[in-house]
Write a protein that holds these residues in place. Structure first.
Motif, PDB file in Angstrom:
ATOM      1  N   GLU A 127       0.842  -1.208   0.000  1.00 40.80           N
ATOM      2  CA  GLU A 127       0.000   0.000   0.000  1.00 40.80           C
ATOM      3  C   GLU A 127       0.873   1.252   0.000  1.00 40.80           C
ATOM      4  O   GLU A 127       0.648   2.188  -0.759  1.00 40.80           O
ATOM      5  CB  GLU A 127      -0.889  -0.044   1.241  1.00 40.80           C
ATOM      6  N   LEU A 148       2.602   1.620  -3.462  1.00 45.67           N
ATOM      7  CA  LEU A 148       1.711   2.169  -4.493  1.00 45.67           C
ATOM      8  C   LEU A 148       1.494   3.660  -4.277  1.00 45.67           C
ATOM      9  O   LEU A 148       1.479   4.452  -5.221  1.00 45.67           O
ATOM     10  CB  LEU A 148       0.372   1.435  -4.483  1.00 45.67           C
ATOM     11  N   SER A 149       1.326   4.035  -3.036  1.00 45.83           N
ATOM     12  CA  SER A 149       1.107   5.443  -2.718  1.00 45.83           C
ATOM     13  C   SER A 149       2.330   6.274  -3.099  1.00 45.83           C
ATOM     14  O   SER A 149       2.213   7.357  -3.665  1.00 45.83           O
ATOM     15  CB  SER A 149       0.800   5.595  -1.234  1.00 45.83           C
ATOM     16  N   ALA A 191      -3.942   6.692 -11.541  1.00 47.60           N
ATOM     17  CA  ALA A 191      -4.453   5.364 -11.218  1.00 47.60           C
ATOM     18  C   ALA A 191      -3.760   4.786  -9.993  1.00 47.60           C
ATOM     19  O   ALA A 191      -4.402   4.188  -9.127  1.00 47.60           O
ATOM     20  CB  ALA A 191      -4.275   4.433 -12.410  1.00 47.60           C
ATOM     21  N   LEU A 192      -2.441   4.949  -9.900  1.00 47.44           N
ATOM     22  CA  LEU A 192      -1.714   4.429  -8.744  1.00 47.44           C
ATOM     23  C   LEU A 192      -2.115   5.160  -7.464  1.00 47.44           C
ATOM     24  O   LEU A 192      -2.260   4.541  -6.408  1.00 47.44           O
ATOM     25  CB  LEU A 192      -0.205   4.517  -8.974  1.00 47.44           C
ATOM     26  N   GLU A 200      -5.001   6.622  -6.941  1.00 47.55           N
ATOM     27  CA  GLU A 200      -6.370   6.187  -6.657  1.00 47.55           C
ATOM     28  C   GLU A 200      -6.380   4.795  -6.029  1.00 47.55           C
ATOM     29  O   GLU A 200      -7.100   4.530  -5.068  1.00 47.55           O
ATOM     30  CB  GLU A 200      -7.170   6.195  -7.956  1.00 47.55           C
ATOM     31  N   GLN A 201      -5.558   3.889  -6.577  1.00 51.50           N
ATOM     32  CA  GLN A 201      -5.497   2.528  -6.046  1.00 51.50           C
ATOM     33  C   GLN A 201      -4.969   2.537  -4.617  1.00 51.50           C
ATOM     34  O   GLN A 201      -5.470   1.823  -3.760  1.00 51.50           O
ATOM     35  CB  GLN A 201      -4.616   1.656  -6.925  1.00 51.50           C
ATOM     36  N   GLU A 213      -7.768   3.744  -2.364  1.00 50.59           N
ATOM     37  CA  GLU A 213      -8.786   2.712  -2.177  1.00 50.59           C
ATOM     38  C   GLU A 213      -8.296   1.606  -1.259  1.00 50.59           C
ATOM     39  O   GLU A 213      -9.025   1.109  -0.416  1.00 50.59           O
ATOM     40  CB  GLU A 213      -9.189   2.112  -3.529  1.00 50.59           C
ATOM     41  N   THR A 214      -7.027   1.230  -1.431  1.00 48.67           N
ATOM     42  CA  THR A 214      -6.459   0.155  -0.621  1.00 48.67           C
ATOM     43  C   THR A 214      -6.409   0.567   0.842  1.00 48.67           C
ATOM     44  O   THR A 214      -6.698  -0.223   1.728  1.00 48.67           O
ATOM     45  CB  THR A 214      -5.048  -0.213  -1.117  1.00 48.67           C
TER      46      THR A 214
END
Length: 153
Positions: free
Chosen positions: A4, A7-8, A34-35, A37-38, A41-42
């Protein structure tokens, strides 16, 4: 660092790069958006929850049977043909003792068919023929594709 956080960090780095270049992260750099946002969300979802994946309906495309495949591209690829009359295992001592006129005994009997190999794969068996003072091979048995696949396993 967790996935997480990773990705952030990627999303933030791509957003920073887009801002430095004077572009909007959401517009010109969809990967950064997208990354980010993912990662968002995660972090908001519980790690034990699993979301169902959604897929678009399959449409006919490149695999459509109405399209003709151009095999001419493959026809010009060179391959190596080999004829194997037999094999022999010898020690280096014996190999070094061979001179002109030495006879090497093979593992096949006289009159047995030769093996025709294409790029190292057995394709057929045949016998030697002479045509206009040149050697050739008459194919006596062609190995079926099913048999070739069985030998690969």
């Amino acid at each position: 660092m967790s996935e997480e956080d990773d990705l952030s960090a990627w999303g933030d780095a791509l957003d920073e790069q887009a801002e430095a270049e004077g572009t909007d992260a959401g517009g010109d750099d969809p990967w950064g958006a997208a990354l980010s946002e993912q990662a968002a969300e995660t972090s908001s979802n519980n790690s034990d929850e699993i979301d169902a994946a959604s897929f678009d309906a399959l449409e006919k495309g490149r695999g459509d049977s109405s399209e003709k495949v151009d095999l001419d591209v493959l026809l010009d690829i060179p391959v190596t043909l080999q004829l194997e009359i037999g094999r022999a295992k010898v020690s280096i001592r014996n190999l070094l003792s061979y001179t002109q006129g030495s006879v090497i005994e093979m593992d096949r009997l006289a009159g047995e068919p030769l093996d025709l190999l294409v790029n190292g794969t057995l394709i057929a068996h045949g016998e030697v023929v002479v045509i206009n003072d040149k050697f050739g091979v008459r194919l006596t048995d062609v190995v079926s594709p099913q048999e070739r696949i069985k030998k690969l396993k």
